[in-house]
Design an enzyme around this catalytic site. Sequence first.
Site, PDB file in Angstrom:
ATOM      1  N   LYS A 148       6.341   0.535  -7.551  1.00  0.00           N
ATOM      2  CA  LYS A 148       7.299  -0.121  -6.664  1.00  0.00           C
ATOM      3  C   LYS A 148       8.346  -0.886  -7.477  1.00  0.00           C
ATOM      4  CE  LYS A 148       4.376  -0.378  -2.589  1.00  0.00           C
ATOM      5  NZ  LYS A 148       3.837  -1.205  -1.496  1.00  0.00           N
ATOM      6  N   ASN A 149       8.953  -0.177  -8.388  1.00  0.00           N
ATOM      7  CA  ASN A 149       9.940  -0.749  -9.290  1.00  0.00           C
ATOM      8  C   ASN A 149      11.224   0.061  -9.135  1.00  0.00           C
ATOM      9  OD1 ASN A 149      11.563  -1.033 -11.682  1.00  0.00           O
ATOM     10  ND2 ASN A 149       9.813  -1.846 -12.791  1.00  0.00           N
TER      11      ASN A 149
END
Length: 379
Positions: free
Chosen positions: A155-156
């Site tokens: 989730k970057n």
Amino acid sequence: AFRFPGGGAWSCGMEVLEEVGEEQREESGGIPELSREEEREEDEEECGSVPVPYVFYRDRKEWADIDPVPQDDGPNPVVQIIYSEKFRDVYDYFRAVLQRDEKSERAFKLTGDAIELNAANYTVWHFRRVLLQALQKDLNEEMNYITAIIEDQPKNYQVWHHRRVLVEWLKDPSQELEFTADILSQDAKNYHAWQHRQWVIQEFKLWDNELQYVSQLLKEDVRNNSAWNQRYFVIANTTGCSDPVILQREVQYSLEMIKVAPHNESAWNYLRGILLDEGLSRYPNLLEQILELQHTHSSPYLIAFLVDIYEDMLENECDNKEATLNQALELCEILAKEKDTIRKEYWRYIGRCLQKKYSTSTDDGETSPASSTEQQQSL
């Protein structure tokens, strides 16, 4: 009118690179800087191996020609981040090579150390891409590198953008559907993975089996709102719903899924979406099917959907306006008093709006429905 219940700046004495929102906050590097390093040290301890001591860049002979550039937070920083000594060392030297625009193998390796400490730093990733091209690095090796990082930090924003650029450069999407499916198997609602998947499918025309994939996800979890969104994305970009056969298939699919989970808002939203062009009240027998469902699979979402159908009927000059309006008003009261009480003021407001738009006062104080023509003439 469709309604649903619930309804950095970074500077090193050169050009300032700005990022907004989460990216700007993530670039500060205050929180994630040691997590991967600590995990690696723990793994080494568990395996009984002796960790190789870290040598600061300032102590490396091959970096003696570089003057590190400290981070400038200004004379009076409001909230000063306490960086580790290693973090300061790596980023001081990164700022130095960035300032010199040094395109070298050592600069490329330095970006790896900087990313290990903070994989959310946009500027590091940007410079790494500059070096990938300048040094003519093996992009397939870089794909393996970014795959490992995404698996660790799925989730970057920055890592997914880096992967997209690599796919564009390679012009090879062959790994992407399987890779995103693997990430989504761990978290079916990972926004970053869905965004990347949609881009790949649209960019390289990989539509063929996507509907089957989405159907499988919904079979596993009918409440997967991301999968419902993907289904709409696929239909809207391929067949559309202008074909009566496609529309009937999707309407019946939605109704069957509603029977499985009547309180699942996603299925109701999908049904609204595919009927946007057709109109809720114009689709054959939809009202009758919803009324039949009301006896066995009632929910606030079903009742709200009926309100929308009745409003669409009023908007399209239905025959019995008074009875239709009264049915809509009655449902608004049921929602306000019984089925969706947390939004009672909202449903009473909707009721007042319907009353005002589709009724007029008579001489005896009662109300009667007003046609659109009458309303326009009164304005």
